[in-house]
Design a protein around this motif. Structure first.
Motif, PDB file in Angstrom:
ATOM      1  N   GLN A  28     -28.949 -45.080 -43.959  1.00 51.71           N
ATOM      2  CA  GLN A  28     -28.020 -44.366 -43.094  1.00 51.71           C
ATOM      3  C   GLN A  28     -28.279 -44.759 -41.642  1.00 51.71           C
ATOM      4  O   GLN A  28     -29.421 -44.966 -41.244  1.00 51.71           O
ATOM      5  N   GLU A  29     -27.200 -44.838 -40.857  1.00 48.97           N
ATOM      6  CA  GLU A  29     -27.319 -45.110 -39.428  1.00 48.97           C
ATOM      7  C   GLU A  29     -26.546 -44.043 -38.669  1.00 48.97           C
ATOM      8  O   GLU A  29     -25.481 -43.614 -39.116  1.00 48.97           O
ATOM      9  N   SER A  30     -27.089 -43.609 -37.539  1.00 49.04           N
ATOM     10  CA  SER A  30     -26.395 -42.588 -36.750  1.00 49.04           C
ATOM     11  C   SER A  30     -26.476 -42.923 -35.266  1.00 49.04           C
ATOM     12  O   SER A  30     -27.380 -43.626 -34.816  1.00 49.04           O
ATOM     13  N   LEU A  31     -25.503 -42.393 -34.542  1.00 53.32           N
ATOM     14  CA  LEU A  31     -25.398 -42.617 -33.106  1.00 53.32           C
ATOM     15  C   LEU A  31     -25.194 -41.263 -32.438  1.00 53.32           C
ATOM     16  O   LEU A  31     -24.294 -40.515 -32.824  1.00 53.32           O
ATOM     17  N   LEU A  32     -26.035 -40.946 -31.470  1.00 51.19           N
ATOM     18  CA  LEU A  32     -25.925 -39.702 -30.722  1.00 51.19           C
ATOM     19  C   LEU A  32     -25.774 -40.061 -29.249  1.00 51.19           C
ATOM     20  O   LEU A  32     -26.650 -40.710 -28.677  1.00 51.19           O
ATOM     21  N   VAL A  33     -24.648 -39.660 -28.657  1.00 51.40           N
ATOM     22  CA  VAL A  33     -24.377 -39.965 -27.257  1.00 51.40           C
ATOM     23  C   VAL A  33     -24.372 -38.663 -26.473  1.00 51.40           C
ATOM     24  O   VAL A  33     -23.575 -37.765 -26.759  1.00 51.40           O
ATOM     25  N   ILE A  34     -25.268 -38.562 -25.487  1.00 51.55           N
ATOM     26  CA  ILE A  34     -25.333 -37.409 -24.595  1.00 51.55           C
ATOM     27  C   ILE A  34     -25.108 -37.947 -23.187  1.00 51.55           C
ATOM     28  O   ILE A  34     -25.926 -38.716 -22.673  1.00 51.55           O
ATOM     29  N   GLY A  35     -23.977 -37.569 -22.601  1.00 53.66           N
ATOM     30  CA  GLY A  35     -23.556 -38.141 -21.332  1.00 53.66           C
ATOM     31  C   GLY A  35     -24.572 -38.049 -20.210  1.00 53.66           C
ATOM     32  O   GLY A  35     -24.683 -38.953 -19.396  1.00 53.66           O
ATOM     33  N   SER A  36     -25.345 -36.974 -20.143  1.00 49.85           N
ATOM     34  CA  SER A  36     -26.297 -36.803 -19.053  1.00 49.85           C
ATOM     35  C   SER A  36     -27.643 -37.470 -19.324  1.00 49.85           C
ATOM     36  O   SER A  36     -28.426 -37.667 -18.405  1.00 49.85           O
ATOM     37  N   LEU A  37     -27.916 -37.842 -20.581  1.00 50.50           N
ATOM     38  CA  LEU A  37     -29.220 -38.409 -20.926  1.00 50.50           C
ATOM     39  C   LEU A  37     -29.154 -39.869 -21.360  1.00 50.50           C
ATOM     40  O   LEU A  37     -29.791 -40.728 -20.760  1.00 50.50           O
ATOM     41  N   GLY A  38     -28.433 -40.125 -22.437  1.00 52.16           N
ATOM     42  CA  GLY A  38     -28.399 -41.485 -22.948  1.00 52.16           C
ATOM     43  C   GLY A  38     -27.864 -41.553 -24.357  1.00 52.16           C
ATOM     44  O   GLY A  38     -27.220 -40.634 -24.852  1.00 52.16           O
ATOM     45  N   ILE A  39     -28.161 -42.667 -25.013  1.00 53.04           N
ATOM     46  CA  ILE A  39     -27.680 -42.948 -26.356  1.00 53.04           C
ATOM     47  C   ILE A  39     -28.879 -43.130 -27.279  1.00 53.04           C
ATOM     48  O   ILE A  39     -29.788 -43.895 -26.979  1.00 53.04           O
ATOM     49  N   GLN A  40     -28.855 -42.416 -28.395  1.00 52.38           N
ATOM     50  CA  GLN A  40     -29.919 -42.523 -29.396  1.00 52.38           C
ATOM     51  C   GLN A  40     -29.331 -43.140 -30.660  1.00 52.38           C
ATOM     52  O   GLN A  40     -28.344 -42.659 -31.199  1.00 52.38           O
ATOM     53  N   VAL A  41     -29.961 -44.212 -31.125  1.00 57.48           N
ATOM     54  CA  VAL A  41     -29.544 -44.900 -32.343  1.00 57.48           C
ATOM     55  C   VAL A  41     -30.654 -44.708 -33.370  1.00 57.48           C
ATOM     56  O   VAL A  41     -31.812 -45.035 -33.107  1.00 57.48           O
ATOM     57  N   THR A  42     -30.316 -44.154 -34.550  1.00 61.89           N
ATOM     58  CA  THR A  42     -31.303 -43.880 -35.587  1.00 61.89           C
ATOM     59  C   THR A  42     -30.912 -44.584 -36.876  1.00 61.89           C
ATOM     60  O   THR A  42     -29.765 -44.516 -37.295  1.00 61.89           O
ATOM     61  N   SER A  43     -31.889 -45.260 -37.472  1.00 57.97           N
ATOM     62  CA  SER A  43     -31.701 -45.888 -38.784  1.00 57.97           C
ATOM     63  C   SER A  43     -32.655 -45.232 -39.762  1.00 57.97           C
ATOM     64  O   SER A  43     -33.859 -45.144 -39.499  1.00 57.97           O
ATOM     65  N   SER A  44     -32.129 -44.750 -40.891  1.00 57.57           N
ATOM     66  CA  SER A  44     -32.948 -44.153 -41.942  1.00 57.57           C
ATOM     67  C   SER A  44     -33.033 -45.142 -43.096  1.00 57.57           C
ATOM     68  O   SER A  44     -32.008 -45.588 -43.615  1.00 57.57           O
ATOM     69  N   TYR A  45     -34.234 -45.456 -43.491  1.00 55.71           N
ATOM     70  CA  TYR A  45     -34.460 -46.437 -44.559  1.00 55.71           C
ATOM     71  C   TYR A  45     -34.555 -45.751 -45.911  1.00 55.71           C
ATOM     72  O   TYR A  45     -34.772 -44.543 -45.997  1.00 55.71           O
ATOM     73  N   ALA A  46     -34.412 -46.523 -46.978  1.00 59.25           N
ATOM     74  CA  ALA A  46     -34.416 -45.987 -48.338  1.00 59.25           C
ATOM     75  C   ALA A  46     -35.734 -45.308 -48.685  1.00 59.25           C
ATOM     76  O   ALA A  46     -35.772 -44.403 -49.517  1.00 59.25           O
TER      77      ALA A  46
END
Length: 129
Positions: A28-46
């Motif tokens: 699974q891959e996810s993207l979290l964008v918080i305008g005042s802080l930044g962008i977090q990209v997370t990859s979950s492995y099997a």
């Protein structure tokens, strides 16, 4: 003699499978964008392992949909363009997103629109010192 070779082959295969599940197979891959802080990209492995990358909003120049030709088809992917510290108009790095899941273009467009909304709010908001 043959049983030792067979046992070694089974052991090597199992070890390779564990390495593959832990380091290669993204679940699974996810993207979290918080305008005042930044962008977090997370990859979950099997295997359950997670890998997280954070990009400060000050480094983000833009989010774009890029295209590449692979074999005989066009592949679309979402990218973050990082601002060059020496040249405000330049791009220092291109960070591709969703490399393992490869979502369809219509899904990428929805994510792109949401990211652009947040980036636009950040640009129009008054800058505090």
């Amino acid at each position: 003699q043959n049983s030792m070779v067979l046992s070694a082959a089974i052991f090597i295969t199992l070890f390779g499978l564990i390495i593959y599940l832990h380091f290669v197979k993204v679940d699974q891959e996810s993207l979290l964008v918080i305008g005042s802080l930044g962008i977090q990209v997370t990859s979950s492995y099997a295997s359950g392992r997670e890998s997280t990358t954070f990009i400060e909003m000050g480094q983000v120049k833009d989010v774009v949909i890029n295209e590449a030709i692979h074999m005989q088809k066009v592949i679309y992917y979402l990218c973050i363009l990082l601002q060059d510290p020496g040249d405000p108009q330049g791009v220092s790095e291109v960070v591709p997103l969703f490399q393992s899941s490869k979502p369809r273009l219509d899904c990428l467009i929805e994510v792109y629109k949401s990211c652009q909304e947040i980036l636009e709010q950040r640009k129009t908001a008054p800058q505090s010192s």
